[in-house]
Motif scaffolding. Sequence first.
Motif, PDB file in Angstrom:
ATOM      1  N   ILE A  66       6.856   2.673  -9.427  1.00  0.00           N
ATOM      2  CA  ILE A  66       7.145   1.721  -8.357  1.00  0.00           C
ATOM      3  C   ILE A  66       7.672   0.425  -8.958  1.00  0.00           C
ATOM      4  CG2 ILE A  66       6.106   0.281  -6.553  1.00  0.00           C
ATOM      5  CD1 ILE A  66       4.169   2.684  -6.054  1.00  0.00           C
ATOM      6  N   ASN A  67       7.000  -0.089  -9.984  1.00  0.00           N
ATOM      7  CA  ASN A  67       7.464  -1.305 -10.663  1.00  0.00           C
ATOM      8  C   ASN A  67       8.876  -1.126 -11.210  1.00  0.00           C
ATOM      9  OD1 ASN A  67       5.081  -2.702 -10.206  1.00  0.00           O
ATOM     10  ND2 ASN A  67       4.201  -2.121 -12.164  1.00  0.00           N
ATOM     11  N   ALA A  97       0.852  -1.189   0.000  1.00  0.00           N
ATOM     12  CA  ALA A  97       0.000   0.000   0.000  1.00  0.00           C
ATOM     13  C   ALA A  97       0.881   1.229   0.000  1.00  0.00           C
ATOM     14  CB  ALA A  97      -0.913  -0.028   1.222  1.00  0.00           C
ATOM     15  N   SER A  98       0.353   2.302  -0.488  1.00  0.00           N
ATOM     16  CA  SER A  98       1.105   3.538  -0.619  1.00  0.00           C
ATOM     17  C   SER A  98       1.779   3.956   0.680  1.00  0.00           C
ATOM     18  CB  SER A  98       0.179   4.633  -1.128  1.00  0.00           C
ATOM     19  OG  SER A  98       0.891   5.810  -1.347  1.00  0.00           O
ATOM     20  N   SER A  99       1.108   3.814   1.823  1.00  0.00           N
ATOM     21  CA  SER A  99       1.685   4.254   3.095  1.00  0.00           C
ATOM     22  C   SER A  99       2.943   3.488   3.453  1.00  0.00           C
ATOM     23  CB  SER A  99       0.651   4.150   4.212  1.00  0.00           C
ATOM     24  OG  SER A  99       0.278   2.805   4.403  1.00  0.00           O
ATOM     25  N   SER A 100       3.094   2.260   3.003  1.00  0.00           N
ATOM     26  CA  SER A 100       4.310   1.500   3.304  1.00  0.00           C
ATOM     27  C   SER A 100       5.503   2.027   2.510  1.00  0.00           C
ATOM     28  CB  SER A 100       4.104   0.007   3.056  1.00  0.00           C
ATOM     29  OG  SER A 100       3.839  -0.223   1.703  1.00  0.00           O
ATOM     30  N   LEU A 101       5.243   2.905   1.539  1.00  0.00           N
ATOM     31  CA  LEU A 101       6.331   3.531   0.779  1.00  0.00           C
ATOM     32  C   LEU A 101       6.800   4.829   1.420  1.00  0.00           C
ATOM     33  CD1 LEU A 101       4.949   2.971  -2.813  1.00  0.00           C
ATOM     34  CD2 LEU A 101       6.872   1.800  -1.746  1.00  0.00           C
ATOM     35  N   LEU A 123      13.839  -0.241  -4.760  1.00  0.00           N
ATOM     36  CA  LEU A 123      12.849  -0.547  -3.727  1.00  0.00           C
ATOM     37  C   LEU A 123      12.765  -2.068  -3.567  1.00  0.00           C
ATOM     38  CD1 LEU A 123       9.804   1.772  -4.621  1.00  0.00           C
ATOM     39  CD2 LEU A 123      11.534   2.131  -2.859  1.00  0.00           C
ATOM     40  N   PRO A 124      12.523  -2.526  -2.353  1.00  0.00           N
ATOM     41  CA  PRO A 124      12.356  -3.977  -2.182  1.00  0.00           C
ATOM     42  C   PRO A 124      11.047  -4.453  -2.814  1.00  0.00           C
ATOM     43  CG  PRO A 124      11.914  -2.826  -0.122  1.00  0.00           C
ATOM     44  CD  PRO A 124      12.393  -1.791  -1.106  1.00  0.00           C
ATOM     45  N   VAL A 133      10.305   9.477 -21.979  1.00  0.00           N
ATOM     46  CA  VAL A 133      10.037   8.501 -20.928  1.00  0.00           C
ATOM     47  C   VAL A 133       9.331   9.165 -19.749  1.00  0.00           C
ATOM     48  CG1 VAL A 133      11.096   6.892 -19.293  1.00  0.00           C
ATOM     49  CG2 VAL A 133      12.025   7.110 -21.596  1.00  0.00           C
ATOM     50  N   TYR A 134       8.187   8.599 -19.344  1.00  0.00           N
ATOM     51  CA  TYR A 134       7.510   9.029 -18.125  1.00  0.00           C
ATOM     52  C   TYR A 134       6.713   7.861 -17.564  1.00  0.00           C
ATOM     53  CZ  TYR A 134       2.883   9.251 -20.242  1.00  0.00           C
ATOM     54  OH  TYR A 134       1.700   8.923 -20.834  1.00  0.00           O
ATOM     55  N   TYR A 135       6.471   7.906 -16.271  1.00  0.00           N
ATOM     56  CA  TYR A 135       5.710   6.869 -15.576  1.00  0.00           C
ATOM     57  C   TYR A 135       4.775   7.531 -14.579  1.00  0.00           C
ATOM     58  CZ  TYR A 135       9.570   3.737 -16.917  1.00  0.00           C
ATOM     59  OH  TYR A 135      10.508   3.031 -17.607  1.00  0.00           O
ATOM     60  N   PHE A 136       3.522   7.065 -14.499  1.00  0.00           N
ATOM     61  CA  PHE A 136       2.703   7.412 -13.355  1.00  0.00           C
ATOM     62  C   PHE A 136       3.265   6.631 -12.174  1.00  0.00           C
ATOM     63  CE2 PHE A 136      -0.423   8.882 -16.495  1.00  0.00           C
ATOM     64  CZ  PHE A 136      -0.666  10.125 -15.942  1.00  0.00           C
ATOM     65  N   GLU A 137       2.964   7.066 -10.969  1.00  0.00           N
ATOM     66  CA  GLU A 137       3.624   6.500  -9.796  1.00  0.00           C
ATOM     67  C   GLU A 137       3.510   4.982  -9.714  1.00  0.00           C
ATOM     68  OE1 GLU A 137       3.016   7.257  -5.211  1.00  0.00           O
ATOM     69  OE2 GLU A 137       4.481   8.630  -6.132  1.00  0.00           O
ATOM     70  N   GLU A 138       2.362   4.416 -10.040  1.00  0.00           N
ATOM     71  CA  GLU A 138       2.198   2.968  -9.968  1.00  0.00           C
ATOM     72  C   GLU A 138       3.209   2.254 -10.862  1.00  0.00           C
ATOM     73  OE1 GLU A 138      -0.280   5.085 -10.925  1.00  0.00           O
ATOM     74  OE2 GLU A 138      -1.482   5.172  -9.111  1.00  0.00           O
ATOM     75  N   GLN A 139       3.435   2.788 -12.050  1.00  0.00           N
ATOM     76  CA  GLN A 139       4.410   2.214 -12.982  1.00  0.00           C
ATOM     77  C   GLN A 139       5.838   2.452 -12.494  1.00  0.00           C
ATOM     78  OE1 GLN A 139       2.827   4.715 -16.040  1.00  0.00           O
ATOM     79  NE2 GLN A 139       2.124   2.954 -17.245  1.00  0.00           N
TER      80      GLN A 139
END
Length: 93
Positions: free
Chosen positions: A80-81, A16-20, A89-90, A72-78
């Motif tokens: 993270i991947n 979840a976002s808060s764990s980031l 990131l783990p 090149v651009y990514y929305f945050e969900e992408q």
Amino acid sequence: MASSSHSTLFGAPHPASSSLDPYRDQAGFLPLVPCHKCGTVFIGRVSQKPGSKGKRFYKCPLLEHTDFACGVYYFEEQYINYLVAKGVLPSRL
């Protein structure tokens, strides 16, 4: 990409976002890494465009305003991947 509080990388659910939060800077952005296409460090922004207003995204600063824009651009969900795949990131938090 489907809208959800979780994203996936190779089928594994993302935290979840808060764990980031421990990985975010004071402005709330995730670590900024070099663009895989040109090597310039990404910048983080918040979208102001209709349809994505308020969503965080990360882009190469050469995305626009240059003759050699890499695009090149990514929305945050992408993003993270992308960070998980690069080992920034783990995969599980």
